[in-house]
Design a protein around this motif. Structure first.
Motif, short mmCIF file in Angstrom:
data_model
loop_
_atom_site.label_atom_id
_atom_site.label_comp_id
_atom_site.label_asym_id
_atom_site.label_seq_id
_atom_site.Cartn_x
_atom_site.Cartn_y
_atom_site.Cartn_z
N ILE A 217 3.56 -10.94 -1.82
CA ILE A 217 3.04 -9.62 -2.21
C ILE A 217 2.57 -8.85 -0.98
O ILE A 217 2.87 -7.65 -0.84
CB ILE A 217 1.89 -9.78 -3.23
N ARG A 218 1.86 -9.53 -0.10
CA ARG A 218 1.38 -8.87 1.11
C ARG A 218 2.55 -8.36 1.96
O ARG A 218 2.52 -7.23 2.46
CB ARG A 218 0.51 -9.83 1.92
N ARG A 219 3.57 -9.20 2.11
CA ARG A 219 4.71 -8.80 2.92
C ARG A 219 5.43 -7.59 2.33
O ARG A 219 5.79 -6.65 3.03
CB ARG A 219 5.69 -9.97 3.07
N ARG A 220 5.62 -7.61 1.01
CA ARG A 220 6.32 -6.49 0.37
C ARG A 220 5.48 -5.21 0.46
O ARG A 220 6.04 -4.11 0.64
CB ARG A 220 6.63 -6.82 -1.08
N ARG A 221 4.17 -5.33 0.38
CA ARG A 221 3.33 -4.15 0.53
C ARG A 221 3.43 -3.59 1.96
O ARG A 221 3.49 -2.37 2.16
CB ARG A 221 1.88 -4.49 0.19
N ARG A 243 -2.82 3.27 -0.41
CA ARG A 243 -1.93 3.34 -1.56
C ARG A 243 -1.25 2.00 -1.84
O ARG A 243 -0.91 1.68 -2.97
CB ARG A 243 -0.88 4.43 -1.33
N TRP A 244 -1.08 1.19 -0.78
CA TRP A 244 -0.43 -0.11 -0.95
C TRP A 244 -1.43 -1.26 -0.91
O TRP A 244 -1.07 -2.39 -0.61
CB TRP A 244 0.67 -0.27 0.10
N GLY A 245 -2.69 -0.94 -1.23
CA GLY A 245 -3.67 -2.00 -1.44
C GLY A 245 -4.44 -2.43 -0.21
O GLY A 245 -5.21 -3.40 -0.27
N PHE A 246 -4.29 -1.72 0.92
CA PHE A 246 -5.02 -2.07 2.15
C PHE A 246 -6.12 -1.03 2.37
O PHE A 246 -5.87 0.03 2.94
CB PHE A 246 -4.07 -2.12 3.35
N ARG A 247 -7.32 -1.33 1.91
CA ARG A 247 -8.40 -0.35 2.00
C ARG A 247 -9.05 -0.32 3.38
O ARG A 247 -9.65 0.67 3.77
CB ARG A 247 -9.44 -0.64 0.93
#
Length: 297
Positions: A217-221, A243-247
């Motif tokens: 999941i992390r790689r695809r994000r 937007r891709w979950g990295f705040r």
């Protein structure tokens, strides 16, 4: 143990037998027995042995099921099996295997597996079989035909056939792609949607792809974020990352550098000048992971 080559109980073992179209209901006598069957003719039948009183053991295909009161098990007529029963009350229902599979594709018909204890749908089937067994003297032949029809329909409530690990991974990957835009998506959400534990799904992911669910999941994000960095040159890096979950932008930058061997800003500049190569790494939208391409969390 008695050896037989015919997968049909002799009349001496039967209290009652009723043909119900393609199927047959057999109420077995109360006496204990042990039988080993090595069939010589194919009949294509799926058999259900249900126990109301007493206990037994059915062995087939390398599996062994303990039959207790209120449980049942499948076994097939065309494969050698061993069946041992103590004194008690039991019912045998024979159905064409093809009819069961056509009516309920995907239902778990593995033989010699104890059923009717843990799975809710199988408990319902076990209850139906027990009731038919106990009402032997009260059921007309017409009732028996209807009862077999009810059981055949109820088999659809039984557990599904186990999914191969590769198919499980493919389903997980497809689900991730659909839900990747949800910044709150967690590995446990993917596992929960498939009805398995995260630990199990991590295991098959590692076996098939060489990485954990979280790592994929992390790689695809990161790959999707990299793609947007090149497509949205005026948007702040922090906005793309969020937007891709990295705040945390600094955390995003560290992960991005680890994946693409450059910073997000440098990646964007290279993309705008047509020189984006990430130090020889794969491009951002190379979605199919290679074995061992990311460390598991």
């Amino acid at each position: 143990m008695e050896l037989t080559h015919v997968a049909t109980p002799p009349e001496s073992m039967l209290e009652r037998a009723v043909r119900t179209g393609p199927g047959e209901l057999l109420w077995l006598g109360a006496e204990p027995f042990e039988v080993r069957c090595e069939p010589r003719q194919a009949a294509g039948l799926l058999k259900i042995i249900a126990v109301a009183e007493g206990e037994g053991v059915i062995a087939q295909g390398g599996r062994r099921a303990i039959l207790r009161e209120g449980t049942f098990a499948w076994f097939q007529s065309d494969t050698p099996f061993e069946l041992t029963m103590s004194r008690g009350r039991r019912l045998l229902l024979r159905l064409p295997l093809s009819a069961v599979q056509q009516r309920h594709p995907g239902v778990d018909v593995r033989t010699a597996v104890t059923r009717g204890e843990e799975h809710a749908g199988e408990r319902v089937v076990a209850g139906l079989l027990r009731q038919i067994l106990c009402e032997s003297s009260s059921l007309s032949e017409r009732d028996c035909v209807a009862a077999v029809g009810v059981v055949l329909e109820a088999i659809g409530m039984c557990g599904r056939a186990p999914e191969l690990p590769q198919a499980r991974v493919e389903r997980a990957l497809a689900d991730i792609e659909v839900r990747l835009g949800d910044s709150t998506l967690q590995p446990a959400d993917i596992a929960r949607a498939q009805g398995v534990s995260r630990r199990y799904l991590d295991g098959v992911m590692a076996e098939q792809l060489g990485c954990s669910l979280a790592a994929h999941i992390r790689r695809r994000r990161l790959e999707r974020a990299a793609s947007e960095l090149s497509l949205r040159p005026l948007e702040a890096v922090s906005e793309v990352a969020a937007r891709w979950g990295f705040r945390d932008t600094s955390h995003f930058t560290r992960l991005f550098r680890g994946r693409f061997a450059t910073t997000p800003a440098a990646y964007r500049r290279a993309a705008l000048h047509g020189t984006c190569g990430g130090g020889g790494r794969r491009s951002a939208d190379a979605a199919s992971p290679a074995r061992g391409s990311s460390a598991a969390e």
